[in-house]
Design a protein around this motif. Structure first.
Motif, PDB file in Angstrom:
ATOM      1  N   ALA A   1      90.732  50.272 118.506  1.00 48.20           N
ATOM      2  CA  ALA A   1      90.020  49.242 117.744  1.00 48.20           C
ATOM      3  C   ALA A   1      90.112  47.866 118.409  1.00 48.20           C
ATOM      4  N   HIS A   2      90.921  47.746 119.452  1.00 49.24           N
ATOM      5  CA  HIS A   2      91.108  46.437 120.081  1.00 49.24           C
ATOM      6  C   HIS A   2      90.668  46.384 121.536  1.00 49.24           C
TER       7      HIS A   2
ATOM      8  N   LYS B   1      84.192  36.951 123.429  1.00 47.00           N
ATOM      9  CA  LYS B   1      83.679  36.148 122.305  1.00 47.00           C
ATOM     10  C   LYS B   1      82.911  37.020 121.323  1.00 47.00           C
ATOM     11  N   HIS B   2      82.060  37.901 121.860  1.00 44.79           N
ATOM     12  CA  HIS B   2      81.297  38.838 121.025  1.00 44.79           C
ATOM     13  C   HIS B   2      82.226  39.698 120.196  1.00 44.79           C
ATOM     14  N   PHE B   3      83.232  40.247 120.874  1.00 47.70           N
ATOM     15  CA  PHE B   3      84.186  41.126 120.210  1.00 47.70           C
ATOM     16  C   PHE B   3      84.885  40.386 119.073  1.00 47.70           C
ATOM     17  N   GLU B   4      85.287  39.152 119.365  1.00 52.54           N
ATOM     18  CA  GLU B   4      86.025  38.360 118.381  1.00 52.54           C
ATOM     19  C   GLU B   4      85.165  38.106 117.137  1.00 52.54           C
ATOM     20  N   LEU B   5      83.892  37.817 117.334  1.00 53.09           N
ATOM     21  CA  LEU B   5      82.992  37.544 116.208  1.00 53.09           C
ATOM     22  C   LEU B   5      82.782  38.789 115.353  1.00 53.09           C
ATOM     23  N   ALA B   6      82.697  39.940 116.028  1.00 54.61           N
ATOM     24  CA  ALA B   6      82.416  41.194 115.298  1.00 54.61           C
ATOM     25  C   ALA B   6      83.673  41.793 114.677  1.00 54.61           C
ATOM     26  N   HIS B   7      84.826  41.311 115.097  1.00 57.92           N
ATOM     27  CA  HIS B   7      86.108  41.940 114.777  1.00 57.92           C
ATOM     28  C   HIS B   7      86.524  41.655 113.342  1.00 57.92           C
TER      29      HIS B   7
END
Lengths: 469, 195
Positions: free
Chosen positions: A15-16, B189-195
């Motif tokens: 998931a990370h 950044k994309h991952f962080e927003l979707a996370h």
């Protein structure tokens, strides 16, 4: 690598992963990053050289712990290099917008103690810190591991670390613990069985009813020492004990959000028949109060056992290192350790300086006095632990027993500050490492539980706690 | 930021036939107070190398003029203990470019690789052979060939070692993990927003 039946570790890791590409380690997103004064300055320097900002300052929390005095913390640090390191941390946190719980702040303390008590450490997260005992946080069902300073710089610059996925190991402890046996004994027992390198390359999941029945404080003690058998980290699936601990903590989700999060956290467990690379099982009933006799945490035994002789070693190639170790400790092969006089008792460190540990010590020493041959230091893990200990009157019990209750920090666990054990002296310590010189040049360390340390404080020698409880 | 490149090395070796050398031996905690990466070599193996009055211990390999070179050969489970990168910095600053052992602790291995210090893991048997060769002739030279992933002794015997292809590329070209991660910033950044 994708498995059909996943372990909790695999689920959180997957998931990370921001990017996984052939020939590269995974770029793993980090939810929570802790920093302290010793392993962060060179990382901030790197950012300056690259002209890069901190990617997401809200995900990093700083404190000063390794190098701080445990007396008179309101005064400037006397030692120039230590003072410079703490001042450098202050400047770096200010320049880069990172929250710092500095000396004197009500939240200051050992980095692995303040994270959980502030509700910054939560299930399902990825957590790193430039400190090998970051594994402590895994007690909440997350992936937490120690990193080097170059990796601290990676996290500050990108909120990710590049890592290869470790193998997974299940350690199951089932059955009932005997009287006088606490979490520290469980982990010292496991390490004595697997050795100081037995879990290198693995990430451990601890399970079994003996683990399930433990408090959060006790689970943290176990996960804390995962690194002492070489494991990168250790985790325990979260349950009601975990959720009850987190509820209401300062930075934990509150109200409806908390309830929603708990529903998600309940899903955080390994699938039935999940595939581990290694499975080890122990019977809780076989565990007794433990003590180490050598210079790595794998050199441990039941407190009533004899030190092995050279011929009893499993691997004869280990004989020279074994002899060197015993010579350092001033102990003989085949000798008993019970009754061995000690000079110092250290109750503290990220392994055993939480409120429950202090309560355990107080329960043993209440109404008693320390032996005249020992000096006893109780160093709480955080300002909050210190405050609570005073509120509960534990300070009075310690004072009456002749123990010194000090201020929070890593202290004599690694002797970076003034709290050093003198050369040749024996210290029974609730910390995590008995390496040569760890507690001060030529100091000699016996690792043990808070109960065993408290018992030794009263008798002045290595004692079987079962005789006192 | 580019780092020193590592291709191949042929030098004498310094033997430390001790198991479980932990990071507190490599660099004791009381010497971790510097805020830069340089200068830690001075305190490398401090308590094994010096007496309490700071005079060198003559019998310790690093003080013995018989031994020299840029290769440190050590017993199994080298670098266990703390995550302090100072251990890798101290060994590098102490003039070494390779550590050979039959087993390395994980965090130390990562830290070494991130600092142009090559950890070479060989079999127990080959490690024994290296110790014997150095004991017999301290001037013997050992070749560590990263391109071929081989350790070669003067008698012609050799053993292959493993290294991750990504880390090998980084070492041979002086690349740095952070440059790679910085190139992923948009994805992160994309991952962080979707996370």
């Amino acid at each position: 690598m994708t498995r059909q039946r996943k372990t909790l570790f695999d689920k959180i890791w997957d998931a990370h992963v921001v990017k996984s590409s052939e020939g590269h380690p995974d770029a793993v997103y980090i939810d929570r990053h802790f920093i302290h004064e010793v392993t962060s300055p060179q990382a901030f320097d790197g950012l300056r050289k690259r002209n890069v900002k901190v990617f997401n300052p809200s995900r990093t929390t700083a404190t000063a712990d390794h190098n701080v005095p445990t007396i008179d913390q309101h005064l400037p640090i006397k030692e120039a290099l230590s003072r410079h390191q703490v001042e450098t941390l202050r400047k770096n946190c200010k320049d880069f917008g990172v929250e710092l719980y500095d000396l004197g702040h009500p939240y200051q303390g050992i980095v692995h103690i303040i994270g959980p008590e502030l509700g910054l450490t939560l299930p399902g997260m990825t957590i790193v810190c430039g400190d090998s005992h970051t594994s402590t946080h895994g007690a909440f069902g997350n992936i937490a591991f120690g990193i080097g300073t170059s990796e601290v710089e990676q996290v500050l610059a990108t909120q990710c670390v590049l890592q290869y996925r470790p193998k997974t190991m299940l350690i199951d402890i089932s059955g009932t613990l005997s009287k006088g046996v606490v979490a520290k004994d469980i982990i010292l027992y496991i390490i004595s069985k697997l050795s100081a390198s037995g879990a290198t390359g693995y990430f451990v999941e601890y399970a079994g009813d003996a683990i399930r029945n433990l408090s959060m404080e006790a689970r943290m003690t176990i996960c804390n020492m995962s690194i002492e058998m070489g494991a990168r980290g250790g985790l325990i699936a979260p349950d009601e004990t975990t959720f009850n601990y987190i509820k209401g903590r300062k930075f934990a989700p509150q109200g409806d959000t908390f309830d929603r999060m708990v529903e998600q956290w309940r899903q955080l467990k390994s699938d039935p028949d999940a595939e581990y690379d290694e499975v080890v099982r122990f019977d809780a009933g076989d565990i007794a109060p433990m003590i180490t006799y050598g210079t790595n945490p794998g050199m441990g035994m039941k407190v009533t056992d004899r030190i092995p002789t050279l011929n009893e070693l499993k691997d004869i190639t280990e004989q020279p290192s074994f002899s060197k170790s015993l010579e350092y400790m001033g102990l003989q092969p085949g000798a008993a350790i019970l009754g061995q006089a000690v000079d110092y008792v250290f109750i503290g460190s990220c392994t055993n300086a939480r409120i429950e540990d202090l309560r355990l010590v107080a329960s043993m020493v209440k109404g008693k006095k320390k032996a005249s041959n020992v000096e006893v230091w109780v160093v709480p893990g955080s300002k909050q632990v210190e405050k609570q200990a005073r509120e509960e009157g534990l300070d009075k019990i310690f004072e009456a027993a002749g123990f010194q209750l000090r201020q929070p920090g890593c202290s004599a666990c690694l002797g970076m500050n003034e709290d050093k054990i003198p050369a040749g002296k024996y210290c029974i310590s609730t910390s995590n490492r008995n390496f040569e010189g760890r507690q001060g040049p030529k100091s000699r360390t016996f690792l043990a539980s808070p109960l065993s340390a408290a018992a030794a404080a009263i008798t002045g020698k290595v004692t079987d706690v079962r005789e006192l409880v | 930021m580019s780092k020193e490149k590592f291709i191949t090395l042929k030098t004498q070796a310094v033997p430390l036939p001790i198991d479980n050398i932990d990071t507190d031996q490599i660099i004791p905690a009381r010497f971790l107070k510097a805020t830069t990466r340089e200068g830690f070599g001075e305190n490398l193996f401090r308590d094994w190398r010096y007496n309490s009055d700071n005079t060198p211990k003559a019998d310790f390999a690093l003080n013995n003029p018989t031994y020299s070179g840029k290769i440190l050969v050590a017993g199994k489970n080298f670098g266990c203990g703390s995550s302090r990168e100072h251990a890798a910095w101290a060994i590098y600053d102490g003039g070494f470019r390779v550590v050979i052992s039959s087993f390395f602790a994980d965090i130390f291995k990562n830290n070494a690789l991130n600092n142009a210090l090559l950890p070479v893991q060989v079999s127990d048997a080959f490690l024994k052979k290296i110790f014997a060769a150095v004991e017999k002739n301290p001037k013997t030279e050992i070749t560590v060939d990263l391109a071929q992933q081989k350790v070669i002794l003067e008698d012609g015997s050799s053993e292959a070692f493993d290294i991750n292809p990504y880390k090998k590329t980084c070492l041979m070209n002086g690349y740095d993990d952070i440059d790679y991660l910085l190139s992923l910033r948009d994805e992160i950044k994309h991952f962080e927003l979707a996370h």
